[in-house]
Design a protein around this motif. Sequence first.
Motif, PDB file in Angstrom:
ATOM      1  N   PRO A 177      -2.369   2.142   7.436  1.00 38.87           N
ATOM      2  CA  PRO A 177      -1.373   1.237   6.840  1.00 38.87           C
ATOM      3  C   PRO A 177      -1.221   1.467   5.346  1.00 38.87           C
ATOM      4  O   PRO A 177      -2.112   2.017   4.689  1.00 38.87           O
TER       5      PRO A 177
ATOM      6  N   THR B  57       5.568  -2.846   3.586  1.00 38.67           N
ATOM      7  CA  THR B  57       4.329  -2.606   4.315  1.00 38.67           C
ATOM      8  C   THR B  57       4.632  -1.760   5.536  1.00 38.67           C
ATOM      9  O   THR B  57       5.372  -2.195   6.428  1.00 38.67           O
ATOM     10  N   THR B  58       4.074  -0.563   5.567  1.00 39.24           N
ATOM     11  CA  THR B  58       4.332   0.367   6.664  1.00 39.24           C
ATOM     12  C   THR B  58       3.003   0.936   7.162  1.00 39.24           C
ATOM     13  O   THR B  58       1.959   0.764   6.525  1.00 39.24           O
ATOM     14  N   ALA B  59       3.056   1.629   8.283  1.00 33.68           N
ATOM     15  CA  ALA B  59       1.829   2.202   8.829  1.00 33.68           C
ATOM     16  C   ALA B  59       2.170   3.329   9.787  1.00 33.68           C
ATOM     17  O   ALA B  59       3.269   3.401  10.332  1.00 33.68           O
TER      18      ALA B  59
ATOM     19  N   PHE C 102      -3.605  -6.201   7.108  1.00 31.89           N
ATOM     20  CA  PHE C 102      -2.957  -5.164   7.897  1.00 31.89           C
ATOM     21  C   PHE C 102      -2.942  -5.459   9.395  1.00 31.89           C
ATOM     22  O   PHE C 102      -2.374  -4.691  10.165  1.00 31.89           O
TER      23      PHE C 102
ATOM     24  N   TRP D 247       3.584  -5.874  14.193  1.00 30.75           N
ATOM     25  CA  TRP D 247       4.289  -4.764  13.563  1.00 30.75           C
ATOM     26  C   TRP D 247       5.473  -4.366  14.446  1.00 30.75           C
ATOM     27  O   TRP D 247       5.386  -4.427  15.669  1.00 30.75           O
TER      28      TRP D 247
ATOM     29  N   ARG E   4       6.383  -0.945  10.814  1.00 36.40           N
ATOM     30  CA  ARG E   4       6.735  -1.673   9.597  1.00 36.40           C
ATOM     31  C   ARG E   4       6.489  -3.160   9.817  1.00 36.40           C
ATOM     32  O   ARG E   4       6.633  -3.675  10.922  1.00 36.40           O
ATOM     33  N   LYS E   5       6.096  -3.845   8.751  1.00 32.03           N
ATOM     34  CA  LYS E   5       6.027  -5.297   8.741  1.00 32.03           C
ATOM     35  C   LYS E   5       7.403  -5.832   8.360  1.00 32.03           C
ATOM     36  O   LYS E   5       8.035  -5.341   7.424  1.00 32.03           O
TER      37      LYS E   5
END
Length: 409
Positions: free
Chosen positions: A243, A327-329, A354, A358, A379-380
């Motif tokens: 994340p 906020t991505t992962a 985290f 998502w 992504r959040k």
Amino acid sequence: MNTPCYAPEMRLTFGGSPAPAVLRGSVTQVSCATGLGAEADRLEISLANEGLRWLDHRLFALDTPVALALGYAPHEPLPLFHGQVVGTDADFPADGMPAFRVVAQDRRTRLADSSPARWFAAPLPKIGVLPVPDLLVAPYLALEHGLIPAVDRLGTVLAAVLGAADIAGSIEDPSMRQRVVRHQQSRTTLEFLHRIATENGWELLMEHDLDPRGYVLRLMSPGAYLTPDVTLRYGGSLQEFAPRITSVGQVARIMVRVWRPEVRLELTVSVGYDWDRQKLSIDIAPGFGLPEGFQGKQVVLVDEPATLASAPRLILGKLLPMLNRRTTAKGSCVGDPRIRAGRVLRVEGVGETFGGLWRVVSAHHTLDAGGYRTSFDLRKEIWFDGIPRPAQGATRVQGSQLILPSPDR
């Protein structure tokens, strides 16, 4: 999955018929990628081309319908892709087995091949030209190319409200009528539809498991889909997870200038989102300038003509994509056909910040000699902020309560 995943099961069809056994035996790798937006879903099939048997084969003619389903025996595999063959390529190495590759994409490519010049307006007697609402334009663009549009209830309501505001603003200010009418010029129909979707808070998504399969184009409002489809836990079903949270590129405000001809006054409409308080704020002020407290912060000015009616659409199309990039992962797990673009994942065992819900932005399924694997981009979204963290599965990890000395000591 609820049962152990030992033997991957693949079903491949060409032209509506199952791939012959000799073809399945030649497959060395299958790769399927699904995503949100204007980029088409993609399927790649790599074959061992022994004796050059697959060269010029009729199964791989351009535009041939192709479908893929993946899962685990003894359960029925889940449909992942329905599209058409768009290309083939071959490899003739100096040493080793010749190879052949088949590439297919979903039917969004039909919209990408069209780029007419046109405008969408309705002439009314004694009133003039009024814009056609996006709720009618977007489905028309899909139907025009043989796709079946599907708009969820929340997306319908939101588009209807924005469309009514456009029409009301056009009646109130005749000088703005031509400016709020949708014009397609120097862009493909897919690009045009993607812009309409963005300004209505929609995401473009091909539904490969709805009948008629491969033809349903969903105009999805993410806020209507907040229930997790799959739960992954680090140390168990979640193999890798990376994340990232950053304020780089984030904006404090989106601003639009609105001219009111009846009072000869310029207004500034600004919208911002406070991550700490999880609060959306809207300000309308006379003149042009930054709201108090935002001097020195990054602000995006939308340099397009707007009315009070059309300003919300412009702001929505600019603000939401920026907020959803904070906020991505990236992650991976044992192959799971339930993970695909648009679905919601619940991630556990990675802490409070985290963990939780998502949105899957893209998913990549690979089946080869190494087994079946799924990787994904997440992504959040601000829609998840209204759900308490514990209810999302986002909890602090034991042992993470280390108390550090304050910086001034």
